[in-house]
Structure formats: structure tokens, C-alpha cells
Motif scaffolding. Structure first.
Motif, PDB file in Angstrom:
ATOM      1  N   ARG A  61     -10.733 -11.121 -12.978  1.00  0.00           N
ATOM      2  CA  ARG A  61     -10.678 -12.582 -12.945  1.00  0.00           C
ATOM      3  C   ARG A  61     -11.132 -13.059 -11.566  1.00  0.00           C
ATOM      4  NH1 ARG A  61      -5.492 -16.380 -14.400  1.00  0.00           N
ATOM      5  NH2 ARG A  61      -6.564 -18.325 -14.032  1.00  0.00           N
ATOM      6  N   ALA A  62     -11.853 -14.153 -11.544  1.00  0.00           N
ATOM      7  CA  ALA A  62     -12.249 -14.768 -10.273  1.00  0.00           C
ATOM      8  C   ALA A  62     -11.036 -15.501  -9.707  1.00  0.00           C
ATOM      9  CB  ALA A  62     -13.409 -15.734 -10.493  1.00  0.00           C
ATOM     10  N   VAL A  63     -10.713 -15.195  -8.459  1.00  0.00           N
ATOM     11  CA  VAL A  63      -9.568 -15.827  -7.799  1.00  0.00           C
ATOM     12  C   VAL A  63      -9.976 -16.266  -6.398  1.00  0.00           C
ATOM     13  CG1 VAL A  63      -7.840 -14.513  -9.100  1.00  0.00           C
ATOM     14  CG2 VAL A  63      -8.696 -13.627  -6.940  1.00  0.00           C
ATOM     15  N   THR A  64      -9.213 -17.164  -5.826  1.00  0.00           N
ATOM     16  CA  THR A  64      -9.473 -17.634  -4.471  1.00  0.00           C
ATOM     17  C   THR A  64      -9.422 -16.458  -3.504  1.00  0.00           C
ATOM     18  OG1 THR A  64      -8.454 -19.735  -5.040  1.00  0.00           O
ATOM     19  CG2 THR A  64      -8.705 -19.263  -2.693  1.00  0.00           C
ATOM     20  N   ARG A  65     -10.431 -16.343  -2.676  1.00  0.00           N
ATOM     21  CA  ARG A  65     -10.571 -15.208  -1.763  1.00  0.00           C
ATOM     22  C   ARG A  65      -9.334 -15.020  -0.876  1.00  0.00           C
ATOM     23  NH1 ARG A  65     -15.957 -15.512   0.467  1.00  0.00           N
ATOM     24  NH2 ARG A  65     -16.428 -14.327  -1.390  1.00  0.00           N
ATOM     25  N   GLY A  66      -8.840 -16.061  -0.283  1.00  0.00           N
ATOM     26  CA  GLY A  66      -7.678 -15.945   0.606  1.00  0.00           C
ATOM     27  C   GLY A  66      -6.450 -15.429  -0.114  1.00  0.00           C
ATOM     28  N   VAL A  67      -6.221 -15.927  -1.324  1.00  0.00           N
ATOM     29  CA  VAL A  67      -5.073 -15.487  -2.115  1.00  0.00           C
ATOM     30  C   VAL A  67      -5.224 -14.011  -2.473  1.00  0.00           C
ATOM     31  CG1 VAL A  67      -3.892 -15.770  -4.336  1.00  0.00           C
ATOM     32  CG2 VAL A  67      -4.595 -17.784  -3.036  1.00  0.00           C
ATOM     33  N   ASN A  68      -6.416 -13.610  -2.890  1.00  0.00           N
ATOM     34  CA  ASN A  68      -6.655 -12.216  -3.269  1.00  0.00           C
ATOM     35  C   ASN A  68      -6.458 -11.278  -2.080  1.00  0.00           C
ATOM     36  OD1 ASN A  68      -7.474 -10.133  -5.112  1.00  0.00           O
ATOM     37  ND2 ASN A  68      -9.456 -10.116  -4.092  1.00  0.00           N
ATOM     38  N   ARG A  69      -6.963 -11.636  -0.954  1.00  0.00           N
ATOM     39  CA  ARG A  69      -6.862 -10.760   0.213  1.00  0.00           C
ATOM     40  C   ARG A  69      -5.429 -10.700   0.741  1.00  0.00           C
ATOM     41  NH1 ARG A  69     -12.902 -11.295   2.737  1.00  0.00           N
ATOM     42  NH2 ARG A  69     -13.862 -10.796   0.733  1.00  0.00           N
ATOM     43  N   SER A  70      -4.713 -11.799   0.623  1.00  0.00           N
ATOM     44  CA  SER A  70      -3.301 -11.794   0.989  1.00  0.00           C
ATOM     45  C   SER A  70      -2.514 -10.845   0.078  1.00  0.00           C
ATOM     46  CB  SER A  70      -2.730 -13.209   0.885  1.00  0.00           C
ATOM     47  OG  SER A  70      -1.343 -13.204   1.124  1.00  0.00           O
ATOM     48  N   ALA A  71      -2.835 -10.877  -1.209  1.00  0.00           N
ATOM     49  CA  ALA A  71      -2.165  -9.969  -2.154  1.00  0.00           C
ATOM     50  C   ALA A  71      -2.497  -8.518  -1.831  1.00  0.00           C
ATOM     51  CB  ALA A  71      -2.579 -10.303  -3.585  1.00  0.00           C
ATOM     52  N   GLY A  72      -3.729  -8.251  -1.427  1.00  0.00           N
ATOM     53  CA  GLY A  72      -4.112  -6.894  -1.032  1.00  0.00           C
ATOM     54  C   GLY A  72      -3.332  -6.414   0.178  1.00  0.00           C
ATOM     55  N   THR A  73      -3.149  -7.293   1.138  1.00  0.00           N
ATOM     56  CA  THR A  73      -2.350  -6.954   2.322  1.00  0.00           C
ATOM     57  C   THR A  73      -0.908  -6.684   1.926  1.00  0.00           C
ATOM     58  OG1 THR A  73      -3.784  -8.259   3.775  1.00  0.00           O
ATOM     59  CG2 THR A  73      -1.547  -7.812   4.561  1.00  0.00           C
ATOM     60  N   GLN A  74      -0.370  -7.493   1.025  1.00  0.00           N
ATOM     61  CA  GLN A  74       1.005  -7.280   0.559  1.00  0.00           C
ATOM     62  C   GLN A  74       1.144  -5.934  -0.155  1.00  0.00           C
ATOM     63  OE1 GLN A  74       2.631 -10.637  -1.599  1.00  0.00           O
ATOM     64  NE2 GLN A  74       1.560 -12.049  -0.250  1.00  0.00           N
ATOM     65  N   ALA A  75       0.137  -5.553  -0.946  1.00  0.00           N
ATOM     66  CA  ALA A  75       0.185  -4.265  -1.638  1.00  0.00           C
ATOM     67  C   ALA A  75       0.165  -3.120  -0.623  1.00  0.00           C
ATOM     68  CB  ALA A  75      -0.988  -4.136  -2.608  1.00  0.00           C
ATOM     69  N   LYS A  76      -0.704  -3.215   0.375  1.00  0.00           N
ATOM     70  CA  LYS A  76      -0.752  -2.173   1.411  1.00  0.00           C
ATOM     71  C   LYS A  76       0.586  -2.075   2.134  1.00  0.00           C
ATOM     72  CE  LYS A  76      -5.688  -2.504   2.209  1.00  0.00           C
ATOM     73  NZ  LYS A  76      -6.747  -2.951   3.092  1.00  0.00           N
ATOM     74  N   ASN A  77       1.167  -3.228   2.462  1.00  0.00           N
ATOM     75  CA  ASN A  77       2.472  -3.228   3.130  1.00  0.00           C
ATOM     76  C   ASN A  77       3.542  -2.599   2.244  1.00  0.00           C
ATOM     77  OD1 ASN A  77       1.393  -4.430   5.401  1.00  0.00           O
ATOM     78  ND2 ASN A  77       2.000  -6.494   4.799  1.00  0.00           N
ATOM     79  N   PHE A  78       3.473  -2.859   0.939  1.00  0.00           N
ATOM     80  CA  PHE A  78       4.415  -2.252   0.001  1.00  0.00           C
ATOM     81  C   PHE A  78       4.318  -0.732   0.065  1.00  0.00           C
ATOM     82  CE2 PHE A  78       4.773  -0.206  -4.168  1.00  0.00           C
ATOM     83  CZ  PHE A  78       6.127  -0.397  -4.429  1.00  0.00           C
ATOM     84  N   TYR A  79       3.102  -0.192   0.044  1.00  0.00           N
ATOM     85  CA  TYR A  79       2.925   1.264   0.105  1.00  0.00           C
ATOM     86  C   TYR A  79       3.513   1.840   1.393  1.00  0.00           C
ATOM     87  CZ  TYR A  79      -0.371   0.844  -3.787  1.00  0.00           C
ATOM     88  OH  TYR A  79      -0.952   0.600  -5.012  1.00  0.00           O
TER      89      TYR A  79
END
Length: 105
Positions: A61-79
Motif C-alpha cells: 500500500r502507498a503510505v506517507t513516507r514519514g509515517v512509513n519510515r517512523s514505523a520502520g524505526t519503531q520495528a528496529k527499536n523493537f528488535y
């Protein structure tokens, strides 16, 4: 951290689906992401159940770049915070770290 080889393989499939390249000509995004958007996927590219897995389906799905990258950072932090280790193919399923993600709105 996730297996970088698995992550890269998953991302190849996601990119094809985002641009409706074979074999995703009929199932990919209707139009590519617009300026300021990223093409996001589910399940995470960092998981064994990601887009390259032949036993599971995935979505883009196309999503807002800032929101997507923030979610990626959150996933990395989770790991990191949860001390999730990279999947090691030398070990059985029971000797590797497993986790589940609950999605809510």
C-alpha cells in the motif's frame, strides 16, 4: 536483528508488486506511490513470513513516507529492545527467537 538476506529477498518482491512487475501485474498497486509516499508491505520485510515466502501472501500500500519510515524505526527499536536475534538457519525452529505482532487500529 532480522536476517538481512531474507529482508533483501522480501523487498525485491515488494518492489515488483509496487510497480506491477511480473508476477504481480494484476495484484500489485493500481498506481505507484506518489511523491512523498513509500510503498509499504505487510508482513514486515524483516520477517520470514514476508513477501518472498511462498507459503504466505502479502499486501502493499502507498503510505506517507514519514509515517512509513517512523514505523520502520519503531520495528528496529523493537528488535533491539526485545533482543530479537537474527534467524539462524543452522538451528531448529525451537532454538531461534520467535515473536508475534498484534495489529490494531
Amino acid at each position: 536483528m532480522p536476517d538481512s538476506g531474507q529482508d533483501a529477498e522480501n523487498r525485491k518482491h515488494v518492489k515488483k508488486a509496487c510497480k506491477r512487475k511480473p508476477p504481480y501485474e494484476r495484484t500489485g498497486l493500481p498506481t505507484p506511490p506518489k511523491k512523498g509516499q513509500d510503498c509499504d508491505e505487510w508482513p514486515f520485510a524483516s520477517t520470514r513470513e514476508g513477501a518472498a515466502n511462498t507459503y504466505w501472501d502479502f499486501s502493499v500500500r502507498a503510505v506517507t513516507r514519514g509515517v512509513n519510515r517512523s514505523a520502520g524505526t519503531q520495528a528496529k527499536n523493537f528488535y533491539v529492545d526485545s533482543r530479537v536475534l537474527a534467524w539462524d538457519k543452522k538451528f531448529s525452529k525451537s532454538r531461534n527467537d520467535a515473536f508475534q505482532v498484534r495489529i490494531s487500529r
